[in-house]
Design an enzyme around this catalytic site. Sequence first.
Site, mmCIF file in Angstrom:
data_model
loop_
_atom_site.group_PDB
_atom_site.id
_atom_site.type_symbol
_atom_site.label_atom_id
_atom_site.label_comp_id
_atom_site.label_asym_id
_atom_site.label_seq_id
_atom_site.Cartn_x
_atom_site.Cartn_y
_atom_site.Cartn_z
ATOM 1 N N GLU A 1 56.767 -40.121 1.839
ATOM 2 C CA GLU A 1 58.180 -40.028 1.483
ATOM 3 C C GLU A 1 58.994 -39.358 2.597
ATOM 4 O OE1 GLU A 1 60.718 -39.193 -2.517
ATOM 5 O OE2 GLU A 1 59.277 -37.679 -2.000
ATOM 6 N N GLU B 1 55.263 -32.994 -10.798
ATOM 7 C CA GLU B 1 54.745 -34.281 -10.295
ATOM 8 C C GLU B 1 54.431 -35.227 -11.451
ATOM 9 O OE1 GLU B 1 55.265 -34.600 -7.271
ATOM 10 O OE2 GLU B 1 55.506 -32.468 -6.852
ATOM 11 N N ALA C 1 53.999 -30.918 -3.030
ATOM 12 C CA ALA C 1 53.188 -31.974 -3.628
ATOM 13 C C ALA C 1 53.974 -33.273 -3.605
ATOM 14 C CB ALA C 1 52.820 -31.619 -5.063
ATOM 15 N N MET C 2 53.270 -34.374 -3.871
ATOM 16 C CA MET C 2 53.914 -35.691 -3.875
ATOM 17 C C MET C 2 53.368 -36.518 -5.021
ATOM 18 S SD MET C 2 56.081 -37.708 -2.448
ATOM 19 C CE MET C 2 56.453 -39.315 -3.144
HETATM 20 ZN ZN LIG Z 1 59.630 -34.071 -6.848
#
Ligand SMILES: [Zn+2]
Length: 854
Positions: free
Chosen positions: A131, A309, A275-276
């Site tokens: 991203e 997430e 985090a992703m």
């Molecule tokens: Zn987010």
Amino acid sequence: MPGKNLSRDEAQQRASILTVDGYQVRLDVTSAPDPAAATFRSTTTVAFRCTQPGAATFLDLLAPAVRSITLNGRAIDPAGAFDGVRVHVDGLAADNVLTVEADCAYSRTGEGLHRFVDPADGETYLYTHYEPADARRVFANFEQPDLKAPFTFTVTAPAAWDVWSNAVHEDVTEQDGARTWQFAPTKPISTYLTAVVAGPYHVARDHYSRELPDGTTLEIPLSAMCRKSLARYFDADEILGVTKLGLDFFHEEFDYPYPFGKYDQAFVPEYNIGAMENPGCVTFKEDFVFRSKVTDAAYEGRANVVLHEMAHMWFGDLVTMRWWDDLWLKESFADFMGSYALIGARTRYSSAWVTFANQRKAWAYRQDQFPTTHPITADIRDLEAAKLNFDGITYAKGASVLKQLVAYAGADAFFEGARRYFKRHAFGNTELADLLGILEETSGRDLKSWAAAWLQTAGVNSLTPQVTTDAEGRITELAVLQNGDVLRPHRIAVGLYDHDSDGSLVRTARIELDVTGARTVVTEAAGRPRPALVLLNDDDLTYCKIRFDDASLETLRTGLGEIRDDLARALAWSAVWNLTRDGLMPARDYVALVLRFAGQEGNIGVLQSLHAQAKAAVDLYADPAWRAEGGRLLADGALRELRGAVPASDHQLAWARFLAQTAGGAEHLGLVRGLLAGSARIDGLDVDQDLRWSLWLALAAAGQATDEELAGELAADNTAGGKRQYTQCLAARPTPEAKAAAWSAVVDSDELPNALVEANIAGFALPAHRDLTALYAAPYFKLLEKIWAERTIEIAMRFVGGFFPSAQIGEPTLAEADSWLDGHPDAAPALRRLVIERRDDLARALRAQACDRA
Ligand SMILES: [Zn+2]
């Protein structure tokens, strides 16, 4: 090289003629363990339709080389079609099959396919992070969120490895010392959400199942991974426990079954962000695997991220913004849900809203007062602008405004709106109007003016109470004054507080009302006795800066710590910090409040914020003539509270770390050395590995750690974490040579991985070393454009933010920044934005110093 910067116009144009039916992506990473191998083979076959046969288009691809391009059976010469950034094709048919075979590069910056070698055991680990637009570093694709498609990944990797992706693997075959993992096709998802994790990871497995309303059972295999050398620290049970609570909660609230099959959570090295939300394959920074004691605030923070997430599986992955203008449609919601679900899912973290008020909102207030602030729904013209918009507005202000929306429209309307939104837009893309329309249906309210005020304008309001009393000390009128460029409707609670019999400040009345316009009278308050404290925005319903009337501020000066309620106290702390930052309260007064009341602060997260803010108050906002004394006071306070803290408590650890950050005099540094040597002890304090590094950093920064000592500590902790902290200690030594080496390591080579770039900058830029780093201001401004052009944006952002001469607080630095800005009107807007923000921090510090001096 042509620009890497895809524009919104280009993306719109491409989406207007293309529909993507699916990708087949083959990656061969068998070369990864060989450090001499710089690239891996990547083959994309994409099937897509075009409404204008004959038209031209391009795939995005950032790769060292393309070997072949085939469109509908026709070979295209890469020499003419590939420019390093894009694969150009023309003569499209109505139905197309395009294959691109490329050599892509292993990443050291956390962008694309990151490769990491574990110093503890020599093992190699890979993971992807994309991203907003780095999938194009791993395979050729149409890199924009609204061209969703099913992806089918095939990954060939060393035989001893495991490989994960968004979908489950259907088949694994072994040949010539390698295994090939064939994954099932994904649901239609955006390119930035695809993921591959590969390596000899340690895995913990579990399972979640749930009866659905239609009588069927939803089965979700769960797993959590980390590097093998961290396995003994990995509390997977705690992580998976929160995961299951979250899955229960979101299924109840969202009424849409988890759409991505399994749920893996990988904790990966040198990760750039928290985090992703890759569907079915979430990646986290591995700092969340705690190898030393951390406070409960860290566990709460991690649980919040797990739930954030997970909320994205619906807000973001199932329903995705059309373009980055509407990034808030996923990030504001996930940020809100992270805190909301900590409470709603009945985790043990019951003070989530205190943390939110104290930390997330501080981030939002800071960002929203920069000249570069923007509405929550932003105008994002290109990918560089998108990258910078993962900021305090999109996340924290957006989440604050959703909290206000819940207060304004009601939780039932809000969640019913979410449920309809998922059903109506599943696997699609949305814009503001799509959500707003649904919320208007469910709330029965016209939200257009609300959205215009809250989502489409920038800036923060301040709310100030105005109290008049009669001769008997009764309130004749309590009014709320609103300031700011745009006045907004605020649903707020007003708390009236007085001392009870044991001296605590407790709420004696709560009045909820709508504040509109510049002045709103709180009619219900009239006739009541004037309270010791009037707390506007009690319960933290709206997003605003709180001010006080004089009598209330006097109450806080002598009794802030006596406020019994954690949230109200956190709001008071936040408000006095804002006064300090705004140059309305002298920094030394803020420091005095912290020294007086932090020792009795019960909430550990708030305490840790107070430490950071008190340090910043001395370093940045205090009159330089008082700075040394302020620093001494903080260190003395830290030592006093450390000695008085409950043995083995989180508070004790927090004060020990604060002592390490503030230690300067012989007494403090002597204790630091004694703790390291084992000759000094604090009852209950475990001087474990990460605390040891904090203590070494204190000695290194004071010039009291020898090279041999630091090397000895690294030898005893030859790990990724150890190497990072060792690097920071080296850069923190107060010598011209140490500063030059740290600067050069980042500036003169692009070999250094992201984690060590960060460690060098952190050590280099200690405010206490401002005399040593002053001479780097001029080269910094000279290098800005070159670094921006040559480095990846993650590294360039660290350079611009980290090496800005923030510690050189004075008019000359301000003039230097202004001169660069004036002289570079055409520099990349994202670069200018970062410089403008650092320049604004500097101007703010000068105003605060003037207040402290007066
Ligand atoms: Zn987010």
